[in-house]
Design a protein around this motif. Structure first.
Motif, PDB file in Angstrom:
ATOM      1  N   HIS A   1     -19.643   5.112  15.965  1.00 60.02           N
ATOM      2  CA  HIS A   1     -19.378   6.548  15.836  1.00 60.02           C
ATOM      3  C   HIS A   1     -17.894   6.843  16.016  1.00 60.02           C
ATOM      4  O   HIS A   1     -17.337   7.704  15.334  1.00 60.02           O
ATOM      5  CB  HIS A   1     -20.207   7.327  16.853  1.00 60.02           C
ATOM      6  N   ALA A   2     -17.253   6.105  16.915  1.00 57.98           N
ATOM      7  CA  ALA A   2     -15.829   6.325  17.175  1.00 57.98           C
ATOM      8  C   ALA A   2     -14.977   6.029  15.944  1.00 57.98           C
ATOM      9  O   ALA A   2     -13.855   6.533  15.829  1.00 57.98           O
ATOM     10  CB  ALA A   2     -15.368   5.472  18.347  1.00 57.98           C
ATOM     11  N   THR A   3     -15.505   5.232  15.005  1.00 56.94           N
ATOM     12  CA  THR A   3     -14.736   4.899  13.800  1.00 56.94           C
ATOM     13  C   THR A   3     -14.947   5.895  12.668  1.00 56.94           C
ATOM     14  O   THR A   3     -14.237   5.827  11.663  1.00 56.94           O
ATOM     15  CB  THR A   3     -15.121   3.503  13.278  1.00 56.94           C
ATOM     16  N   THR A   4     -15.895   6.806  12.814  1.00 56.44           N
ATOM     17  CA  THR A   4     -16.281   7.665  11.688  1.00 56.44           C
ATOM     18  C   THR A   4     -15.483   8.954  11.584  1.00 56.44           C
ATOM     19  O   THR A   4     -15.470   9.582  10.525  1.00 56.44           O
ATOM     20  CB  THR A   4     -17.770   8.054  11.784  1.00 56.44           C
ATOM     21  N   GLY A   5     -14.879   9.384  12.694  1.00 56.20           N
ATOM     22  CA  GLY A   5     -14.196  10.676  12.688  1.00 56.20           C
ATOM     23  C   GLY A   5     -15.134  11.852  12.838  1.00 56.20           C
ATOM     24  O   GLY A   5     -14.717  13.012  12.749  1.00 56.20           O
ATOM     25  N   LEU A   6     -16.411  11.586  13.094  1.00 58.36           N
ATOM     26  CA  LEU A   6     -17.390  12.659  13.272  1.00 58.36           C
ATOM     27  C   LEU A   6     -17.255  13.280  14.661  1.00 58.36           C
ATOM     28  O   LEU A   6     -16.733  12.652  15.589  1.00 58.36           O
ATOM     29  CB  LEU A   6     -18.807  12.121  13.075  1.00 58.36           C
ATOM     30  N   ALA A   7     -17.751  14.483  14.791  1.00 60.31           N
ATOM     31  CA  ALA A   7     -17.705  15.193  16.074  1.00 60.31           C
ATOM     32  C   ALA A   7     -18.565  14.473  17.109  1.00 60.31           C
ATOM     33  O   ALA A   7     -19.482  13.731  16.772  1.00 60.31           O
ATOM     34  CB  ALA A   7     -18.201  16.627  15.881  1.00 60.31           C
ATOM     35  N   GLY A   8     -18.265  14.735  18.370  1.00 59.28           N
ATOM     36  CA  GLY A   8     -19.083  14.215  19.458  1.00 59.28           C
ATOM     37  C   GLY A   8     -18.595  12.871  19.959  1.00 59.28           C
ATOM     38  O   GLY A   8     -17.737  12.227  19.364  1.00 59.28           O
ATOM     39  N   GLY A   9     -19.167  12.498  21.091  1.00 57.78           N
ATOM     40  CA  GLY A   9     -18.799  11.235  21.720  1.00 57.78           C
ATOM     41  C   GLY A   9     -20.014  10.582  22.354  1.00 57.78           C
ATOM     42  O   GLY A   9     -21.158  10.866  21.968  1.00 57.78           O
TER      43      GLY A   9
END
Length: 199
Positions: free
Chosen positions: A138-146
């Motif tokens: 997820h950290a590589t996608t640029g999407l919101a959230g963590g």
């Protein structure tokens, strides 16, 4: 110790079918041998104990749930957006409901792990590794959230899958809409109270 990886995978797949159909109580080395169509004693050569068998089934489920790299590449090529996030989540639901017996087997394993400390340790490692991998991707996608939002979505999706693949509350909801609502409320903080999707 038996070393044939193809035979090991075939036995694990047979074990998953037994687990999904008969539950943890029906899962024995003999039942796995019968399901796999191999001589009695074969499964015990590969999985020396019940905990070893159950732990191997947890690992095999995760292998079989691995996403299609072509689909992931197609999703990753898109610009980050709410719609992309929802499509990632829909793909998870599609993968896990396409093989409902695997998801049911995982539910059985998680219940059994509550009663077996050895399985809780090995299955817990597998599940936590999967979560960490999700967070890292997820950290590589640029999407919101963590990490926290990913955890919330895991909790929400687990409940949705439990309802879809076991006895349902029959709330007359569309899974696609539910997934979109999860993303809106848990990641983007949509305050809607009427259950409708944000346009």
């Amino acid at each position: 110790m038996a070393r044939n990886p193809d035979r090991r995978r075939a036995l694990a797949d047979a074990g998953l079918r037994v687990l999904a159909e008969s539950g943890a109580r029906g899962l024995t080395h003999r039942a796995v041998d019968t399901e796999a169509g191999v001589p009695l004693g074969t499964a015990s050569n590969y999985f020396r104990s019940r905990d070893a068998l159950l732990g191997a089934l947890g690992e095999r489920i995760m292998e079989r749930f691995a996403p299609d790299e072509a689909v992931i590449a197609e999703l990753a090529a898109r610009a980050p957006s709410r719609e992309l996030f929802i499509d990632y989540m829909r793909y998870i639901v599609e993968r896990t409901t396409r093989q409902p017996e695997l998801t049911r087997a995982l539910i059985e394993l998680r219940l059994e792990a509550a009663r077996r400390p050895g399985l809780a340790a090995s299955l817990g490692q597998t599940l936590r590794r999967g979560y960490r991998d999700d967070v890292a991707y997820h950290a590589t996608t640029g999407l919101a959230g963590g990490p926290y939002e990913i955890a919330l979505l895991h909790y929400a999706l687990d409940g949705l899958l439990l309802d879809m693949l076991t006895t349902s509350i029959e709330a007359d909801t569309d899974p696609d809409t539910v997934v979109a609502t999860f993303v809106d409320r848990l990641v983007f903080g949509d305050p809607h109270e009427n259950g409708e999707r944000t346009p």
